[in-house]
Scaffold this active site. Structure first.
Site, mmCIF file in Angstrom:
data_model
loop_
_atom_site.group_PDB
_atom_site.id
_atom_site.type_symbol
_atom_site.label_atom_id
_atom_site.label_comp_id
_atom_site.label_asym_id
_atom_site.label_seq_id
_atom_site.Cartn_x
_atom_site.Cartn_y
_atom_site.Cartn_z
ATOM 1 N N ARG A 1 24.551 23.457 -70.380
ATOM 2 C CA ARG A 1 23.426 22.688 -70.919
ATOM 3 C C ARG A 1 22.502 23.636 -71.678
ATOM 4 N NH1 ARG A 1 18.232 21.047 -67.996
ATOM 5 N NH2 ARG A 1 17.717 18.896 -68.529
ATOM 6 N N GLU B 1 13.143 14.864 -68.953
ATOM 7 C CA GLU B 1 12.245 14.407 -67.880
ATOM 8 C C GLU B 1 11.139 13.505 -68.436
ATOM 9 O OE1 GLU B 1 12.906 17.733 -64.423
ATOM 10 O OE2 GLU B 1 11.082 17.925 -65.649
ATOM 11 N N GLU C 1 19.273 18.282 -62.981
ATOM 12 C CA GLU C 1 18.692 19.574 -62.619
ATOM 13 C C GLU C 1 18.530 19.652 -61.111
ATOM 14 O OE1 GLU C 1 14.945 20.504 -64.424
ATOM 15 O OE2 GLU C 1 15.548 19.771 -66.404
#
Length: 522
Positions: free
Chosen positions: A225, A316, A418
């Site tokens: 990522r 997020e 995550e």
């Protein structure tokens, strides 16, 4: 804290019976083609050898295994517990099976602390398959164990190698056709290029210096990522740097996830600032900005032969992105921005998966509210990513509940976008670590290499157990962000430090840590 106790009946188990049980070879148990008494409901409490099951202990400690009240589904459960150290196995032998792929599902709890506590499928014809029992002292966790049966038989085994006072509960097992595993075993390596430029060194577990990506690949990592900032002050994590690192990622045979922050710096639930270049733009201009930036980066990746396999449109984005225009206080505008990103991804390559990524992976109500709003506003997406840090985002049960619900409610694959865990608490640089106190840790998971390893194994088990095969996998957050002078958290300040080096997958001696073993999860 929960302290199970054996009933008097278990304590008074005749010695002769206990001795007889310890002598049983693993294959001599009740033979059937389906699990018998899989919910431990047949015998009430205090039964060391429940109907259909056998108990074995090389040390004669069979009384450490017993049924008691307080089941997951029904009235009773299996417990392993003793006031002194013990090793015990509760098992059931199945015969007459049709060869093929099977999956054991079970509900478990544990107070932690054991040398080993796991479910196993063995004598099935191939290699033994195990799943550790996560530490969860109050709520039940569902875990799965897949196996290929090739000799028409299999032994289902519950194992404890425990210290005094350790306990597990197991209940409601099923053994059915099916498979499990994690397609994605990845990590975020956004910090790597700058680390190397500032002198960062990476070594394998035996101390030989090498390419961090090659070391991660050899441990089993299959996906990387990379975050993208628009015009960061330090010149890293921008389009040019992502293109360069993407070549290295693909050269290792890994797949690529591109994580668009749509900012010049960190974007997360507390900060979603517009890039400076877009600062005065109207909402309609911002939609074009998102499209053009997304298309530009991804098309350049495609042109150099490193097409993105997955893309996060935003990072997020619990509160939206590109504040204030793209805040969740204006869902129709946020939806427009997200769909601009989606359309750009698909215009470059229709096969690239588009993910939407929220933090707070244990927040069921918040996750439902956000995705319900997204769906009702026509937002397009393929998969759901959740961040889950156990020291911030609720219990393992909270995370499993939220992840399972998202997969079922929206009919989409899900992944853990995550997570991380410390292997020590002290800091290697002068910057205070994000997690540096034992009081901040998750109960049952010490800040040690063993604790970090167990955390990742249990994260893998929870994602693997998402029903209907919808658990895609995991990205460990910032595996390569070690303490290197000049590679701190603030792109505008070369002297800023790193608060996360104690959660990297390379130690303070730059060597690969044991927690990399999770990359080899089935």
């Amino acid at each position: 804290m929960f302290h199970p106790r054996r009933t008097l009946k278990a304590l008074l188990l005749p010695l002769a019976a206990a001795l007889a049980l310890t002598a049983l070879p693993p294959q001599s148990a009740h033979a059937a083609s389906t699990l018998t008494n899989a919910g431990f409901e047949s015998n009430g409490t205090g039964t060391t050898t429940p109907t259909g099951w056998s108990t074995y202990s090389a040390g004669g400690q069979t009384a450490a295994s017993f049924t008691e009240a307080g089941g997951h589904g029904g009235s009773y459960r299996l417990t392993h517990y003793s006031a002194s150290a013990y090793k015990v196995e509760t098992y059931q032998y199945l015969s007459g099976l049709t060869n093929g792929n099977y999956k054991l599902t079970a509900w478990v709890r544990s107070g932690g602390g054991q040398n080993s506590a796991h479910l196993a499928l063995k004598n099935c014809g191939g290699s033994e398959q195990r799943t550790d029992i996560p530490v969860s002292s109050s709520g039940w966790i569902r875990i799965v164990t897949p196996v290929a049966v090739t000799n028409n038989q299999c032994t289902i085994s519950v194992n404890s190698d425990a210290k005094a006072g350790n306990w597990i509960n197991v209940d409601d097992l099923t053994f059915t056709s099916g498979t499990a595993g994690l397609p994605i075993k990845g990590s975020d390596v956004s910090s790597l290029a700058k680390s190397e430029a500032k002198g960062g060194v990476y070594k394998n577990s035996s101390g030989t210096t090498g390419d961090a990506l090659a070391i991660l690949k050899s441990a089993g990592q299959n996906y990387a990522r990379l975050k993208v900032w628009v015009n960061p002050a330090d010149g890293y994590n921008n389009k040019a740097r992502v293109l360069a690192t993407a070549k290295r990622v693909k050269a290792q045979g890994m797949k690529l996830l591109v994580d668009f922050h749509y900012s010049d710096t960190w974007a997360d639930p507390g900060a979603q600032s517009k890039p400076a270049a877009w600062a005065g733009h109207s909402y309609s201009q911002l939609r074009t900005d998102v499209y053009n930036h997304t298309y530009d980066v991804l098309n350049a990746l495609k042109a150099q032969g490193t097409t993105a396999d997955m893309v996060q449109v935003g990072n997020e984005i619990n509160g939206g992105m590109l504040w204030n225009e793209g805040s969740t206080s204006n869902w129709s505008q946020l939806a427009g921005l997200l769909n601009s990103g989606y359309d750009a991804v698909k215009a470059v390559n229709s096969g690239t998966t588009v993910a939407l990524h929220l933090a707070k992976g244990g927040d069921l109500a918040g996750t439902r509210w956000w995705f319900d709003s997204a769906v009702s506003n026509g937002v397009k997406f393929d998969v759901i990513g959740l961040s889950y840090y156990g020291y911030w985002h609720g219990t393992l049960v909270d995370f499993q509940t939220t992840l399972d619900d998202a997969a079922a409610r929206y009919g989409k694959p899900v992944y853990l976008a995550e997570t991380a865990y410390p292997f020590r608490l002290d800091s290697k640089d002068s910057h205070e670590n994000i997690i540096d106190l034992s009081s901040e840790l998750v109960a049952g998971y010490p800040a040690s290499t063993a604790g970090q390893t167990q955390w990742m194994k249990d994260m893998a088990s929870i994602v693997e157990a998402v029903p209907n095969g919808r658990g895609l996998g995991i990205f460990y957050w910032e595996s390569t962000w070690t303490a290197v002078t000049g590679n701190g958290w603030d792109p505008t300040d070369p002297s800023s430090g790193n608060g996360w080096e104690n959660q990297a997958l390379f130690g303070y001696d730059d060597r690969a840590l044991p927690a990399m073993a999770w990359f080899s999860h089935r």
